[in-house]
Design an enzyme around this catalytic site. Sequence first.
Site, PDB file in Angstrom:
ATOM      1  N   ASP A 235      70.204  25.523  92.169  1.00 49.28           N
ATOM      2  CA  ASP A 235      69.455  24.335  92.560  1.00 49.28           C
ATOM      3  C   ASP A 235      68.221  24.150  91.702  1.00 49.28           C
ATOM      4  O   ASP A 235      67.854  25.006  90.889  1.00 49.28           O
ATOM      5  CB  ASP A 235      69.072  24.412  94.036  1.00 49.28           C
ATOM      6  CG  ASP A 235      68.586  25.787  94.471  1.00 49.28           C
ATOM      7  OD1 ASP A 235      68.035  26.512  93.626  1.00 49.28           O
ATOM      8  OD2 ASP A 235      68.764  26.142  95.655  1.00 49.28           O
TER       9      ASP A 235
ATOM     10  N   ASN B  95      66.001  28.738 108.117  1.00 50.71           N
ATOM     11  CA  ASN B  95      66.833  27.863 108.956  1.00 50.71           C
ATOM     12  C   ASN B  95      68.321  28.009 108.648  1.00 50.71           C
ATOM     13  O   ASN B  95      69.134  27.195 109.072  1.00 50.71           O
ATOM     14  CB  ASN B  95      66.390  26.403 108.807  1.00 50.71           C
ATOM     15  CG  ASN B  95      66.508  25.889 107.374  1.00 50.71           C
ATOM     16  OD1 ASN B  95      67.080  26.545 106.509  1.00 50.71           O
ATOM     17  ND2 ASN B  95      65.949  24.707 107.133  1.00 50.71           N
TER      18      ASN B  95
ATOM     19  N   HIS C 111      69.749  27.916 105.623  1.00 47.79           N
ATOM     20  CA  HIS C 111      70.278  27.188 104.465  1.00 47.79           C
ATOM     21  C   HIS C 111      70.646  28.138 103.338  1.00 47.79           C
ATOM     22  O   HIS C 111      70.082  29.226 103.213  1.00 47.79           O
ATOM     23  CB  HIS C 111      69.309  26.092 103.997  1.00 47.79           C
ATOM     24  CG  HIS C 111      68.099  26.565 103.232  1.00 47.79           C
ATOM     25  ND1 HIS C 111      66.818  26.282 103.636  1.00 47.79           N
ATOM     26  CD2 HIS C 111      67.963  27.259 102.076  1.00 47.79           C
ATOM     27  CE1 HIS C 111      65.952  26.782 102.767  1.00 47.79           C
ATOM     28  NE2 HIS C 111      66.631  27.394 101.813  1.00 47.79           N
TER      29      HIS C 111
ATOM     30  N   GLU D 243      70.602  22.111 103.571  1.00 42.40           N
ATOM     31  CA  GLU D 243      69.814  22.199 104.792  1.00 42.40           C
ATOM     32  C   GLU D 243      70.697  21.988 106.031  1.00 42.40           C
ATOM     33  O   GLU D 243      71.820  21.468 105.928  1.00 42.40           O
ATOM     34  CB  GLU D 243      68.719  21.136 104.771  1.00 42.40           C
ATOM     35  CG  GLU D 243      67.720  21.283 103.626  1.00 42.40           C
ATOM     36  CD  GLU D 243      66.645  22.325 103.909  1.00 42.40           C
ATOM     37  OE1 GLU D 243      66.917  23.295 104.642  1.00 42.40           O
ATOM     38  OE2 GLU D 243      65.525  22.157 103.400  1.00 42.40           O
TER      39      GLU D 243
END
Length: 217
Positions: free
Chosen positions: A44, A112, A114, A119
């Site tokens: 990313d 979270n 991810h 996400e």
Amino acid sequence: LNEKPEAVLGLATGSTPLGLYAELARLCAAGELSFAKCTTFNLDEYIGLDGTHDQSYRYFMNKNLFEKVDVRMEATHVPSGAVKSDEEAEQYDAQIKAAGGIDLQLLGIGNNGHIGFNEPADTFVYGCHIVNLTQSTIQANRRFFDSEDDVPRQAISLGIGSIMNARRILLLATGADKAEAIRNAVYGDINPRTQASILRTHSNVIFLLDKAAAGLL
């Protein structure tokens, strides 16, 4: 790399792999490992940051790994932070396919759940795409920037399908702040609200955890 010198490696950024990259650099300097024939693709990049920005993931990889090993810089790939659409982003998948696919994909995991910048969502996204970052991710990355306002709001990320296409996957996690995400990924429902949970359907995946990250297992 010793088994397959021309391997295609999928690499990750963030604080989690720093120890690994330091060890790889040490092994390379000692002549025990070579990156000379391999190809790398990163997961990313922030939208809006070019590779010279000190918080871009291209800059991170150059400083923490690429400049410390014998890799060919032209064989290292990081998604462009200048893409404007998912259609442009998908060209990165085509590059990976042309290289023969990823042999080993390295992953971290967000608080979270991810992986990459995929996400929590209502669905899994297959291909490389542009992501709107959640407030929790923006706050987690705040420490790397002068202020929260400077943290990019979007990123380009390999999709879940792109990650799952890797022949092997190695997820690293350290610290108690990752424990809940790890528990949900390992024992929770396979659900896009915890994107890492999909890894349980992969045929060759390893979670490598310290005791704190494994504390809720």
